[in-house]
Design a protein around this motif. Structure first.
Motif, mmCIF file in Angstrom:
data_model
loop_
_atom_site.group_PDB
_atom_site.id
_atom_site.type_symbol
_atom_site.label_atom_id
_atom_site.label_comp_id
_atom_site.label_asym_id
_atom_site.label_seq_id
_atom_site.Cartn_x
_atom_site.Cartn_y
_atom_site.Cartn_z
ATOM 1 N N LYS A 102 7.893 1.462 -10.880
ATOM 2 C CA LYS A 102 7.785 2.773 -11.529
ATOM 3 C C LYS A 102 6.376 2.997 -12.060
ATOM 4 O O LYS A 102 5.804 4.085 -11.901
ATOM 5 N N GLU A 103 5.810 1.966 -12.673
ATOM 6 C CA GLU A 103 4.469 2.085 -13.231
ATOM 7 C C GLU A 103 3.423 2.263 -12.137
ATOM 8 O O GLU A 103 2.473 3.033 -12.282
ATOM 9 N N THR A 104 3.606 1.554 -11.026
ATOM 10 C CA THR A 104 2.671 1.673 -9.908
ATOM 11 C C THR A 104 2.700 3.070 -9.315
ATOM 12 O O THR A 104 1.654 3.677 -9.058
ATOM 13 N N ILE A 105 3.898 3.599 -9.124
ATOM 14 C CA ILE A 105 4.037 4.939 -8.552
ATOM 15 C C ILE A 105 3.456 5.982 -9.498
ATOM 16 O O ILE A 105 2.765 6.913 -9.058
ATOM 17 N N ALA A 106 3.704 5.821 -10.793
ATOM 18 C CA ALA A 106 3.161 6.767 -11.770
ATOM 19 C C ALA A 106 1.632 6.744 -11.754
ATOM 20 O O ALA A 106 0.982 7.797 -11.793
ATOM 21 N N PHE A 107 1.051 5.547 -11.665
ATOM 22 C CA PHE A 107 -0.403 5.422 -11.642
ATOM 23 C C PHE A 107 -0.986 6.020 -10.358
ATOM 24 O O PHE A 107 -1.978 6.756 -10.396
ATOM 25 N N LEU A 108 -0.370 5.742 -9.221
ATOM 26 C CA LEU A 108 -0.870 6.296 -7.961
ATOM 27 C C LEU A 108 -0.728 7.813 -7.910
ATOM 28 O O LEU A 108 -1.613 8.503 -7.382
ATOM 29 N N HIS A 154 -7.744 13.360 -8.298
ATOM 30 C CA HIS A 154 -8.773 13.088 -7.292
ATOM 31 C C HIS A 154 -9.460 11.736 -7.521
ATOM 32 O O HIS A 154 -10.687 11.637 -7.571
ATOM 33 N N ASN A 155 -8.629 10.684 -7.683
ATOM 34 C CA ASN A 155 -9.090 9.290 -7.847
ATOM 35 C C ASN A 155 -9.975 9.074 -9.069
ATOM 36 O O ASN A 155 -10.802 8.173 -9.093
ATOM 37 N N ASN A 156 -9.800 9.887 -10.096
ATOM 38 C CA ASN A 156 -10.532 9.722 -11.343
ATOM 39 C C ASN A 156 -9.637 8.949 -12.308
ATOM 40 O O ASN A 156 -8.753 9.524 -12.940
ATOM 41 N N ARG A 168 -3.524 6.034 -19.617
ATOM 42 C CA ARG A 168 -2.199 5.633 -20.109
ATOM 43 C C ARG A 168 -1.387 4.934 -19.038
ATOM 44 O O ARG A 168 -0.791 3.880 -19.280
ATOM 45 N N GLN A 169 -1.362 5.489 -17.823
ATOM 46 C CA GLN A 169 -0.617 4.873 -16.731
ATOM 47 C C GLN A 169 -1.225 3.520 -16.355
ATOM 48 O O GLN A 169 -0.511 2.582 -16.015
ATOM 49 N N LYS A 170 -2.544 3.455 -16.438
ATOM 50 C CA LYS A 170 -3.233 2.208 -16.117
ATOM 51 C C LYS A 170 -2.866 1.115 -17.126
ATOM 52 O O LYS A 170 -2.633 -0.038 -16.747
ATOM 53 N N GLU A 171 -2.781 1.467 -18.399
ATOM 54 C CA GLU A 171 -2.404 0.503 -19.432
ATOM 55 C C GLU A 171 -0.960 0.048 -19.264
ATOM 56 O O GLU A 171 -0.649 -1.142 -19.417
ATOM 57 N N LEU A 172 -0.069 0.987 -18.940
ATOM 58 C CA LEU A 172 1.334 0.622 -18.721
ATOM 59 C C LEU A 172 1.479 -0.320 -17.525
ATOM 60 O O LEU A 172 2.246 -1.285 -17.578
#
Length: 80
Positions: A24-30, A37-39, A45-49
């Motif tokens: 779930k966290e991976t999908i949210a981050f992607l 636009h890859n920023n 927040r998603q990166k920290e999770l």
């Protein structure tokens, strides 16, 4: 269809329902990266999770018995 190891057939689709940690966290981050636009500055927040989830998975003990395919290969080598 499954893989054949000796006389035993393993259906890999059967094991598709196993837990997929941090999915779930991976999908949210992607998704956040795709929307921004890859920023990754906007996806902090998603990166920290995701990092917290990965760190939690690394601290869990691994299964000592390994995978079923490993053991099938090991047993089939002994029969030859």
């Amino acid at each position: 269809m499954g893989r054949k190891a000796g006389g035993v057939y393993i259906d890999p689709k059967k094991f598709g329902s196993l837990a997929k940690p941090c999915m779930k966290e991976t999908i949210a981050f992607l998704n956040c990266l795709a929307l921004n636009h890859n920023n990754d500055d906007k996806c902090a927040r998603q990166k920290e999770l995701l990092s917290a989830c990965v760190d939690a998975q690394a601290s869990k003990p691994k299964k000592p018995w390994g995978s079923i395919n490993y053991h099938l290969q090991r047993l089939s080598k002994g029969r030859k």
